[in-house]
Motif scaffolding. Sequence first.
Motif, PDB file in Angstrom:
ATOM      1  N   VAL A 105      57.381 -36.972 -20.773  1.00 27.97           N
ATOM      2  CA  VAL A 105      56.394 -38.051 -20.779  1.00 27.97           C
ATOM      3  C   VAL A 105      57.057 -39.424 -20.945  1.00 27.97           C
ATOM      4  O   VAL A 105      56.546 -40.427 -20.451  1.00 27.97           O
ATOM      5  N   ARG A 106      58.195 -39.452 -21.611  1.00 23.27           N
ATOM      6  CA  ARG A 106      58.867 -40.736 -21.869  1.00 23.27           C
ATOM      7  C   ARG A 106      59.264 -41.407 -20.567  1.00 23.27           C
ATOM      8  O   ARG A 106      59.638 -40.757 -19.607  1.00 23.27           O
ATOM      9  N   GLY A 107      59.167 -42.729 -20.566  1.00 24.80           N
ATOM     10  CA  GLY A 107      59.487 -43.497 -19.375  1.00 24.80           C
ATOM     11  C   GLY A 107      58.258 -43.793 -18.534  1.00 24.80           C
ATOM     12  O   GLY A 107      58.311 -44.590 -17.615  1.00 24.80           O
ATOM     13  N   ASN A 108      57.156 -43.138 -18.831  1.00 27.15           N
ATOM     14  CA  ASN A 108      55.900 -43.354 -18.109  1.00 27.15           C
ATOM     15  C   ASN A 108      54.852 -43.989 -19.019  1.00 27.15           C
ATOM     16  O   ASN A 108      53.673 -43.653 -18.945  1.00 27.15           O
ATOM     17  N   GLU A 109      55.286 -44.899 -19.884  1.00 27.77           N
ATOM     18  CA  GLU A 109      54.388 -45.486 -20.869  1.00 27.77           C
ATOM     19  C   GLU A 109      53.188 -46.177 -20.231  1.00 27.77           C
ATOM     20  O   GLU A 109      52.056 -46.017 -20.686  1.00 27.77           O
ATOM     21  N   ALA A 110      53.401 -46.933 -19.168  1.00 30.14           N
ATOM     22  CA  ALA A 110      52.302 -47.649 -18.512  1.00 30.14           C
ATOM     23  C   ALA A 110      51.262 -46.672 -17.969  1.00 30.14           C
ATOM     24  O   ALA A 110      50.048 -46.891 -18.117  1.00 30.14           O
ATOM     25  N   ASN A 111      51.725 -45.573 -17.367  1.00 26.22           N
ATOM     26  CA  ASN A 111      50.796 -44.557 -16.847  1.00 26.22           C
ATOM     27  C   ASN A 111      50.028 -43.877 -17.977  1.00 26.22           C
ATOM     28  O   ASN A 111      48.839 -43.596 -17.848  1.00 26.22           O
ATOM     29  N   LEU A 112      50.716 -43.596 -19.084  1.00 26.21           N
ATOM     30  CA  LEU A 112      50.065 -42.946 -20.217  1.00 26.21           C
ATOM     31  C   LEU A 112      48.969 -43.844 -20.795  1.00 26.21           C
ATOM     32  O   LEU A 112      47.852 -43.388 -21.051  1.00 26.21           O
ATOM     33  N   LEU A 113      49.261 -45.128 -20.955  1.00 29.96           N
ATOM     34  CA  LEU A 113      48.251 -46.057 -21.469  1.00 29.96           C
ATOM     35  C   LEU A 113      47.080 -46.181 -20.493  1.00 29.96           C
ATOM     36  O   LEU A 113      45.921 -46.234 -20.910  1.00 29.96           O
ATOM     37  N   ALA A 114      47.360 -46.203 -19.203  1.00 25.11           N
ATOM     38  CA  ALA A 114      46.296 -46.273 -18.192  1.00 25.11           C
ATOM     39  C   ALA A 114      45.429 -45.019 -18.239  1.00 25.11           C
ATOM     40  O   ALA A 114      44.194 -45.103 -18.107  1.00 25.11           O
ATOM     41  N   ASP A 115      46.043 -43.854 -18.440  1.00 24.72           N
ATOM     42  CA  ASP A 115      45.287 -42.602 -18.536  1.00 24.72           C
ATOM     43  C   ASP A 115      44.367 -42.616 -19.757  1.00 24.72           C
ATOM     44  O   ASP A 115      43.220 -42.153 -19.690  1.00 24.72           O
ATOM     45  N   ILE A 116      44.875 -43.122 -20.879  1.00 20.44           N
ATOM     46  CA  ILE A 116      44.055 -43.200 -22.098  1.00 20.44           C
ATOM     47  C   ILE A 116      42.864 -44.110 -21.849  1.00 20.44           C
ATOM     48  O   ILE A 116      41.732 -43.792 -22.222  1.00 20.44           O
ATOM     49  N   ALA A 117      43.094 -45.247 -21.213  1.00 22.40           N
ATOM     50  CA  ALA A 117      42.010 -46.200 -20.936  1.00 22.40           C
ATOM     51  C   ALA A 117      40.977 -45.628 -19.970  1.00 22.40           C
ATOM     52  O   ALA A 117      39.791 -45.944 -20.064  1.00 22.40           O
ATOM     53  N   ALA A 118      41.409 -44.768 -19.046  1.00 21.95           N
ATOM     54  CA  ALA A 118      40.501 -44.221 -18.030  1.00 21.95           C
ATOM     55  C   ALA A 118      39.613 -43.105 -18.559  1.00 21.95           C
ATOM     56  O   ALA A 118      38.553 -42.830 -17.986  1.00 21.95           O
ATOM     57  N   LYS A 119      40.017 -42.464 -19.663  1.00 12.81           N
ATOM     58  CA  LYS A 119      39.226 -41.340 -20.184  1.00 12.81           C
ATOM     59  C   LYS A 119      37.968 -41.870 -20.874  1.00 12.81           C
ATOM     60  O   LYS A 119      38.049 -42.729 -21.752  1.00 12.81           O
ATOM     61  N   PRO A 120      36.806 -41.335 -20.495  1.00  8.74           N
ATOM     62  CA  PRO A 120      35.577 -41.770 -21.157  1.00  8.74           C
ATOM     63  C   PRO A 120      35.529 -41.256 -22.602  1.00  8.74           C
ATOM     64  O   PRO A 120      36.118 -40.216 -22.923  1.00  8.74           O
ATOM     65  N   GLN A 121      34.864 -41.990 -23.451  1.00 11.32           N
ATOM     66  CA  GLN A 121      34.693 -41.627 -24.859  1.00 11.32           C
ATOM     67  C   GLN A 121      33.253 -41.157 -25.012  1.00 11.32           C
ATOM     68  O   GLN A 121      32.333 -41.947 -24.813  1.00 11.32           O
ATOM     69  N   SER A 122      33.055 -39.883 -25.343  1.00 10.59           N
ATOM     70  CA  SER A 122      31.689 -39.348 -25.411  1.00 10.59           C
ATOM     71  C   SER A 122      30.859 -40.103 -26.457  1.00 10.59           C
ATOM     72  O   SER A 122      31.353 -40.453 -27.526  1.00 10.59           O
ATOM     73  N   ASN A 123      29.616 -40.366 -26.103  1.00 13.52           N
ATOM     74  CA  ASN A 123      28.627 -41.064 -26.934  1.00 13.52           C
ATOM     75  C   ASN A 123      28.932 -42.554 -27.145  1.00 13.52           C
ATOM     76  O   ASN A 123      28.312 -43.195 -27.978  1.00 13.52           O
ATOM     77  N   TYR A 124      29.907 -43.078 -26.419  1.00 17.84           N
ATOM     78  CA  TYR A 124      30.254 -44.494 -26.514  1.00 17.84           C
ATOM     79  C   TYR A 124      30.400 -45.069 -25.109  1.00 17.84           C
ATOM     80  O   TYR A 124      30.760 -44.365 -24.171  1.00 17.84           O
ATOM     81  N   ARG A 125      30.131 -46.375 -25.003  1.00 17.41           N
ATOM     82  CA  ARG A 125      30.268 -47.089 -23.738  1.00 17.41           C
ATOM     83  C   ARG A 125      31.371 -48.135 -23.892  1.00 17.41           C
ATOM     84  O   ARG A 125      31.373 -48.916 -24.849  1.00 17.41           O
ATOM     85  N   LEU A 126      32.327 -48.142 -22.972  1.00 17.43           N
ATOM     86  CA  LEU A 126      33.428 -49.109 -22.995  1.00 17.43           C
ATOM     87  C   LEU A 126      32.862 -50.500 -22.725  1.00 17.43           C
ATOM     88  O   LEU A 126      32.165 -50.712 -21.743  1.00 17.43           O
ATOM     89  N   ILE A 127      33.185 -51.446 -23.636  1.00 12.63           N
ATOM     90  CA  ILE A 127      32.697 -52.821 -23.441  1.00 12.63           C
ATOM     91  C   ILE A 127      33.835 -53.796 -23.129  1.00 12.63           C
ATOM     92  O   ILE A 127      33.602 -54.825 -22.531  1.00 12.63           O
ATOM     93  N   SER A 128      35.064 -53.456 -23.538  1.00 13.68           N
ATOM     94  CA  SER A 128      36.194 -54.325 -23.193  1.00 13.68           C
ATOM     95  C   SER A 128      37.509 -53.587 -23.414  1.00 13.68           C
ATOM     96  O   SER A 128      37.571 -52.601 -24.148  1.00 13.68           O
ATOM     97  N   GLN A 129      38.535 -54.094 -22.766  1.00  8.92           N
ATOM     98  CA  GLN A 129      39.884 -53.585 -22.980  1.00  8.92           C
ATOM     99  C   GLN A 129      40.865 -54.725 -22.741  1.00  8.92           C
ATOM    100  O   GLN A 129      40.579 -55.653 -21.992  1.00  8.92           O
ATOM    101  N   ARG A 130      42.000 -54.640 -23.426  1.00  4.52           N
ATOM    102  CA  ARG A 130      43.038 -55.643 -23.235  1.00  4.52           C
ATOM    103  C   ARG A 130      44.394 -55.011 -23.497  1.00  4.52           C
ATOM    104  O   ARG A 130      44.524 -54.108 -24.317  1.00  4.52           O
ATOM    105  N   LYS A 131      45.394 -55.502 -22.780  1.00  3.59           N
ATOM    106  CA  LYS A 131      46.767 -55.071 -23.026  1.00  3.59           C
ATOM    107  C   LYS A 131      47.385 -56.020 -24.034  1.00  3.59           C
ATOM    108  O   LYS A 131      47.022 -57.194 -24.108  1.00  3.59           O
ATOM    109  N   PHE A 132      48.309 -55.493 -24.832  1.00  5.56           N
ATOM    110  CA  PHE A 132      49.026 -56.314 -25.798  1.00  5.56           C
ATOM    111  C   PHE A 132      50.378 -55.676 -26.060  1.00  5.56           C
ATOM    112  O   PHE A 132      50.688 -54.601 -25.551  1.00  5.56           O
ATOM    113  N   ALA A 133      51.186 -56.345 -26.845  1.00  7.84           N
ATOM    114  CA  ALA A 133      52.486 -55.798 -27.252  1.00  7.84           C
ATOM    115  C   ALA A 133      52.646 -56.018 -28.748  1.00  7.84           C
ATOM    116  O   ALA A 133      52.171 -57.016 -29.293  1.00  7.84           O
ATOM    117  N   LEU A 134      53.289 -55.076 -29.409  1.00  2.00           N
ATOM    118  CA  LEU A 134      53.615 -55.189 -30.830  1.00  2.00           C
ATOM    119  C   LEU A 134      55.113 -55.003 -30.965  1.00  2.00           C
ATOM    120  O   LEU A 134      55.639 -53.935 -30.629  1.00  2.00           O
TER     121      LEU A 134
END
Length: 188
Positions: A105-134
């Motif tokens: 999985v390593r080396g595909n961080e951007a794809n992994l984050l995109a996959d997490i963002a694409a998965k729906p969260q049951s009983n919740y509606r996505l209202i916003s998303q943003r990329k950041f760095a720490l």
Amino acid sequence: MNLEASLLMSWWKKPLIAMTVLLATGFSYPATEDSTSAQGEISHIQTIAFAEWKLLSPKEEQFSILMPIGNIEKNLMGNGTKKDYTVRTEQEAFSVLLWDMSAKVRGNEANLLADIAAKPQSNYRLISQRKFALNGNPGIELNYTSEKYPNQKLIKRCIIAQGTLYLIIVVSDSPTRAKTFLDSFRLK
């Protein structure tokens, strides 16, 4: 010293000790509008807010975060490659999930984050998303609202650092408590 003075001193010391620990560990938080006087004195409101939190910094892990005072449930899954630290209250949940990523999985961080963002969260509606760095590590924040309870929000921050995926998740109807929790996350 009479009983009333003794109780007042013990009440006063707890928030002061909590704030001293926070300042000594390098945490800084934006003040709320009512928390600091014009002379820069810390008010009673801010002190009590900090007293409701404790620092979680497991020795074997590379992070620290403020958690609400309560029983921290620690769960290990996948032969210890997945860890979960959670505090639940009657109407809230605060979690830090760690996943030690495999070499595949390593080396595909951007794809992994995109996959997490694409998965729906049951009983919740996505209202916003943003990329950041720490500390130069990629992350994404996802904000959801509950379909059943409109005041309840779910916020996920996903950060990938040194081969570990950190999911910092809060479910709360208090934006202040959610922000305190999320903004306190630090990598060691």
